[in-house]
Design a protein around this motif. Structure first.
Motif, PDB file in Angstrom:
ATOM      1  N   CYS A  51     -74.732  53.131 -77.381  1.00  0.00           N
ATOM      2  CA  CYS A  51     -74.162  54.284 -76.684  1.00  0.00           C
ATOM      3  C   CYS A  51     -74.985  54.491 -75.420  1.00  0.00           C
ATOM      4  CB  CYS A  51     -74.197  55.528 -77.578  1.00  0.00           C
ATOM      5  SG  CYS A  51     -75.888  56.026 -77.959  1.00  0.00           S
ATOM      6  N   CYS A  61     -75.527  61.750 -80.219  1.00  0.00           N
ATOM      7  CA  CYS A  61     -74.105  61.430 -80.330  1.00  0.00           C
ATOM      8  C   CYS A  61     -73.470  62.196 -81.484  1.00  0.00           C
ATOM      9  CB  CYS A  61     -73.915  59.932 -80.527  1.00  0.00           C
ATOM     10  SG  CYS A  61     -74.059  59.009 -78.987  1.00  0.00           S
ATOM     11  N   HIS A  90     -77.355  56.303 -75.028  1.00  0.00           N
ATOM     12  CA  HIS A  90     -78.770  56.494 -75.365  1.00  0.00           C
ATOM     13  C   HIS A  90     -79.474  55.205 -75.740  1.00  0.00           C
ATOM     14  CE1 HIS A  90     -76.464  60.203 -76.505  1.00  0.00           C
ATOM     15  NE2 HIS A  90     -77.253  60.646 -75.526  1.00  0.00           N
ATOM     16  N   CYS A 127     -77.610  56.654 -83.830  1.00  0.00           N
ATOM     17  CA  CYS A 127     -77.885  56.786 -82.389  1.00  0.00           C
ATOM     18  C   CYS A 127     -79.396  56.994 -82.214  1.00  0.00           C
ATOM     19  CB  CYS A 127     -77.111  57.988 -81.833  1.00  0.00           C
ATOM     20  SG  CYS A 127     -77.741  58.578 -80.247  1.00  0.00           S
ATOM     21  N   TRP A 172     -78.204  51.269 -81.168  1.00  0.00           N
ATOM     22  CA  TRP A 172     -78.333  52.045 -82.400  1.00  0.00           C
ATOM     23  C   TRP A 172     -79.261  51.352 -83.381  1.00  0.00           C
ATOM     24  CZ3 TRP A 172     -73.855  55.591 -84.205  1.00  0.00           C
ATOM     25  CH2 TRP A 172     -73.405  56.344 -83.103  1.00  0.00           C
TER      26      TRP A 172
HETATM   27 ZN   LIG Z   1     -76.116  58.198 -78.590  1.00  0.00          ZN
END
Ligand SMILES: [Zn+2]
Length: 386
Positions: free
Chosen positions: A268, A294, A270, A289, A273
């Motif tokens: 994502c 998220c 960020h 995440c 994962w």
């Molecule tokens: Zn995330």
């Protein structure tokens, strides 16, 4: 009992202790019950001892085994045949008898693996599977000579051998070979064989992974993980392993879905994962995440070849995959220290018996060593000297 007074751990005393072990003694008893004494009357125990001596001393042929025993009074004493050494013809007759009573030998192997399992409770939890080539004792060339005529089907001295492919090992290149393949499942913690199968060279190893796992389980080992190389990296093998509650540990081939990156963890804004544990009942692994911002912060990914329950990104996977080296070591030991190679018999049934007797010698010696150790250390792996 004719146990010679020699220093402990000599090959002669080891041979003597194998012959008195309950597992081998019962094989002798079962073969004796077939009312076969072997012309000109060598005791079955002596003949089983000859077969064990052949592997213990890593001798490829019966002729040389007979000669060695003939020269050593201590060996004759251990085999119970002082001054009356069986001929090589008696050895051939005995192997024919063993092939006819392969069920008795199979039961003996079951007893030896069960004896080891009893002493080594963790044995068989982590399994490694691979196949290794065994060159035939025969010429597999298609033409009788360079530029000569093609060989007729009945001119091959070993009709069961065939051309197969072997992978590269260390500095040796991969390529074609003529003969057989030994497919084997080994305990990754003790390096000891758990189940094995000899097939003609052309048969592909991937067809034997699941039957080997089943054979390991049939012997009572609770296999939890199974490490295999890329040659076994096929979706059905993952599914069959998981169906048996065995976690497959295999690197990925560069298949189209892998090239598309479908095996990668979810990402994502960020970042990548993180693995947050697997649920075998659910058949899925959990990924989170990295910052938890998220919504939802985690997802379950269904287990398959691309997303195994023990993900390839984890330390645990890497450690288990290193365990695959045990099967390579085991092949090397069987071939170099126990005379599995070079083959000096032809025909798949004789090659199978040769492999069974070789592994029987190795496993029963391992069992004898585990038994002779002081108690209290029994849960430690078998030291694998030679
Ligand atoms: Zn995330």
């Amino acid at each position: 009992m004719a146990v010679p007074k020699v220093a402990p751990r000599s090959a002669v005393s080891e041979l003597a202790s194998l012959l008195v072990s309950p597992e081998i003694a019962r094989l002798v008893g079962e073969l004796e019950a077939t009312r076969w004494t072997g012309r000109p009357g060598y005791p079955i125990r002596t003949m089983v001892g000859m077969a064990l001596a052949k592997s213990l001393y890593a001798i490829p042929t019966w002729t040389r085994t007979v000669r060695l025993v003939g020269e050593h009074a201590a060996l004759q004493a251990a085999l119970g045949c002082p001054g009356k050494v069986p001929s090589e013809w008696a050895c051939y007759r005995f192997t024919r008898k063993l092939r006819e009573h392969s069920d008795a030998l199979a039961r003996c192997l079951d007893r030896v693996t069960a004896g080891l399992h009893e002493r080594l409770p963790q044995m068989g939890a982590n399994v490694a599977i691979d196949a290794s080539d065994m060159a035939a004792y025969a010429n597999g060339q298609r033409f009788v000579s360079k530029g000569g005529r093609e060989r007729d089907a009945d001119e091959y001295s070993d009709p069961d051998a065939s051309w197969g492919h072997r992978s590269a090992v260390s500095t040796r290149k991969g390529g074609g070979f003529y003969g057989y393949k030994l497919h084997m499942a080994v305990c990754a913690d003790t390096d000891l064989p758990l189940a094995w199968q000899v097939e003609t060279g052309r048969r592909n190893e991937s067809s034997f992974a699941v039957p080997l796992i089943d054979a390991v389980r049939a012997r009572g080992f609770a296999a939890e993980t199974c490490a295999m190389d890329k040659g076994y990296d096929l979706a059905p093998i993952y599914a069959e392993c998981e169906a048996r509650d065995v976690r497959p540990i295999m690197p990925l081939r560069a298949s189209p879905d892998v090239k598309r990156g479908e095996h990668r963890p979810p990402t994502c804004e960020h970042g990548k994962w993180r693995f947050a544990g697997s649920d075998a009942k659910r058949g899925a692994s959990k990924w989170r995440c990295p910052t938890g911002e998220c919504q939802p912060a985690s997802v379950w990914v269904k287990a398959d070849r691309l997303h195994p329950l023990i993900p390839r990104e984890t330390l645990r996977w890497r450690k288990l995959y290193r365990g695959r080296a045990s099967v390579e070591r085991s092949f090397g030991r069987l071939k170099n220290d126990w005379a599995l190679a070079p083959l000096r018999v032809r025909g798949i049934e004789r090659v199978r018996l040769h492999a069974d007797l070789t592994v029987l010698a190795q496993l029963s010696r391992a069992l004898s060593r585990v038994r002779s150790r002081p108690t209290g250390r029994s849960s430690r792996p078998v030291p694998q000297a030679a």
